[in-house]
Design a protein around this motif. Structure first.
Motif, short mmCIF file in Angstrom:
data_model
loop_
_atom_site.label_atom_id
_atom_site.label_comp_id
_atom_site.label_asym_id
_atom_site.label_seq_id
_atom_site.Cartn_x
_atom_site.Cartn_y
_atom_site.Cartn_z
N VAL A 106 0.84 -1.20 0.00
CA VAL A 106 0.00 0.00 0.00
C VAL A 106 0.88 1.25 0.00
CG1 VAL A 106 -1.67 1.36 1.32
CG2 VAL A 106 -1.96 -1.12 1.11
N GLY A 107 1.94 1.24 0.81
CA GLY A 107 2.84 2.38 0.86
C GLY A 107 3.47 2.67 -0.50
N ALA A 108 3.83 1.61 -1.24
CA ALA A 108 4.41 1.80 -2.56
C ALA A 108 3.40 2.44 -3.52
CB ALA A 108 4.91 0.47 -3.11
N LYS A 145 -1.71 0.24 14.06
CA LYS A 145 -0.54 1.09 14.30
C LYS A 145 0.65 0.63 13.49
CE LYS A 145 -1.76 2.62 18.98
NZ LYS A 145 -1.35 2.63 20.42
N GLU A 146 0.89 -0.68 13.48
CA GLU A 146 2.02 -1.22 12.73
C GLU A 146 1.82 -1.01 11.22
OE1 GLU A 146 1.68 -3.25 16.63
OE2 GLU A 146 0.29 -2.82 14.99
N ALA A 147 0.59 -1.20 10.74
CA ALA A 147 0.31 -1.02 9.32
C ALA A 147 0.50 0.44 8.91
CB ALA A 147 -1.10 -1.48 8.99
N LEU A 148 0.02 1.36 9.72
CA LEU A 148 0.18 2.77 9.41
C LEU A 148 1.66 3.16 9.38
CD1 LEU A 148 -2.72 4.35 11.49
CD2 LEU A 148 -2.56 4.23 9.00
N ARG A 149 2.42 2.60 10.31
CA ARG A 149 3.86 2.90 10.34
C ARG A 149 4.55 2.36 9.09
NH1 ARG A 149 5.14 0.20 14.63
NH2 ARG A 149 4.32 1.83 15.99
N ALA A 150 4.16 1.16 8.67
CA ALA A 150 4.77 0.57 7.47
C ALA A 150 4.40 1.36 6.22
CB ALA A 150 4.34 -0.88 7.33
N ILE A 151 3.15 1.82 6.14
CA ILE A 151 2.72 2.63 5.01
C ILE A 151 3.51 3.94 4.98
CG2 ILE A 151 0.79 3.95 4.04
CD1 ILE A 151 -1.06 1.73 5.16
N ALA A 152 3.65 4.56 6.14
CA ALA A 152 4.39 5.83 6.22
C ALA A 152 5.86 5.65 5.85
CB ALA A 152 4.26 6.42 7.61
N ALA A 158 7.11 3.47 3.83
CA ALA A 158 7.25 3.18 2.41
C ALA A 158 6.87 4.35 1.52
CB ALA A 158 6.40 1.96 2.04
N SER A 159 6.04 5.26 2.05
CA SER A 159 5.50 6.32 1.18
C SER A 159 5.87 7.74 1.61
CB SER A 159 3.98 6.22 1.15
OG SER A 159 3.41 6.53 2.42
N GLY A 160 6.24 7.91 2.88
CA GLY A 160 6.44 9.25 3.40
C GLY A 160 5.14 9.93 3.77
N GLN A 161 4.02 9.20 3.71
CA GLN A 161 2.70 9.75 4.02
C GLN A 161 2.05 8.91 5.11
OE1 GLN A 161 1.00 12.28 2.38
NE2 GLN A 161 2.38 12.70 0.67
N THR A 162 1.56 9.58 6.16
CA THR A 162 0.81 8.87 7.20
C THR A 162 -0.68 9.08 6.97
OG1 THR A 162 2.58 9.19 8.81
CG2 THR A 162 0.40 8.64 9.67
N PRO A 163 -1.42 8.03 6.63
CA PRO A 163 -2.86 8.20 6.35
C PRO A 163 -3.63 8.62 7.60
CG PRO A 163 -2.04 6.10 5.49
CD PRO A 163 -0.97 6.65 6.39
#
Length: 331
Positions: free
Chosen positions: A73-75, A107-114, A116-121
């Motif tokens: 998702v982050g990518a 929390k872990e998923a949001l951290r991984a997305i951030a 990988a993307s530089g964006q925190t949903p």
């Protein structure tokens, strides 16, 4: 710059000079990108695209998203941000809905997305999702009567009740087209007993929605817009009569998803979800007592474009006010 309501009597001034805004929406079935030019009242789409997502299925089966899916998702979000920047957007606003609300590893998923993307949903509440949907309605609606706005997603359905001179009432129901498919696992095409189970599950899920006799049910979301294709005349009017809904159901009961997809220009994956969508719509009509059913092509992403244009990064605390301004303009 003004936006005129359904009756032409109200208007709100543009909040800002027109600019390019971009939003990404992480949902159960797909991840969407919308880039649009807006002055805080009007908007015109520059780019609207989506990629399929399995987040809803993962959360339904395992209760969590997992690090691999979160990085994927982050990518996607990183690619969306690059695309939005090339199209002139100053920044990308990223929101997430039902899968991130429910995931035990949020929390872990949001951290991984951030990472990988530089964006925190921003994970939206049911209320925020519903109010953004109302704000994003693109077609004129008569706000002097009762409106029931319903966004049927993959993992949840948001319902907003709009009464004249009353604040909006929002309801979030953890039932959507993909979640209902996972729960019932109906045949393709559904058998009579599958339809019975679909309708029963949808009615049970929506039992707490108050009745709204003589109200207008306004549907948004991909399920609603794809169902219009099954009865092409409804694409012009955006109104679904009882006989139209019955005709849609008959097609879905006769033909497998692959044939529905080929006949109506819908992906097989999306066509597979339509019987669940029909069951939810029928339950909404039964539960609310609405006597009119229409489809609006706006929704949460269009609402976020307007909110960002009018309030910038502080939109989350001002959604009720923004919806109130929009309703006055449509009165």
């Amino acid at each position: 710059m003004v936006k005129r309501g359904a009756r032409g009597g109200g208007q709100i001034a543009a909040a800002t000079r027109a600019g390019v805004f971009a939003v990404a929406d992480i949902g159960s079935n797909s991840i969407h990108l919308l880039v649009a030019v807006s002055d805080g009242v009007r908007q015109e789409t520059i780019l609207d695209e989506s990629l399929p997502s399995e987040l809803g299925r993962l959360v339904e089966r395992h209760g969590e998203i997992g690090s691999r899916a979160a990085r994927e998702v982050g990518a996607v979000i990183r690619g969306f941000a690059d695309r939005a920047q090339r199209l002139g957007a100053m920044q990308l606003s990223v929101v997430a809905t039902e899968p991130l609300r429910r995931a035990s590893d949020r929390k872990e998923a949001l951290r991984a997305i951030a990472d990988a993307s530089g964006q925190t949903p921003s994970v939206l509440s049911h209320e925020e999702e519903g109010l953004l949907t109302v704000l994003g309605l693109l077609h004129g609606h008569d706000h002097s009567r009762r409106l029931i706005v319903a966004d049927i997603g993959g993992g949840s359905t948001e319902v907003v009740l709009l009464h004249p001179d009353q604040d909006p009432r929002t309801f979030g129901v953890s039932i959507g087209s993909a979640r209902l498919l996972a729960r019932i696992d109906y045949a393709d095409p559904p058998r009579p007993r599958d339809w019975h189970e679909l309708r029963r599950a949808a009615q049970v899920a929506l039992v707490d929605i108050p009745r709204q006799p003589r109200g207008r049910l306004v549907l948004v979301g991909g399920i609603a817009t794809r169902l219009l294709k099954l009865v092409p005349s409804t694409m012009l009017t955006r109104e679904i009569l009882r006989e139209d809904l019955a005709a849609m159901g008959e097609q879905l009961a006769r033909n497998p998803a692959k044939e529905i997809a080929e006949q109506h220009g819908i992906s097989p994956r999306r066509a597979r979800l339509l019987p669940a969508g029909i069951a939810i719509i029928e339950a909404l009509l039964h539960q609310t007592g609405a006597d009119e059913l229409v489809v609006d092509h706006g929704g949460i992403r269009e609402g976020l474009i307007i909110a960002s244009a009018r309030r910038g990064s502080s939109w989350r605390g001002q959604l009720t006010e923004l919806v109130g301004e929009s309703r006055l303009a449509g009165a």
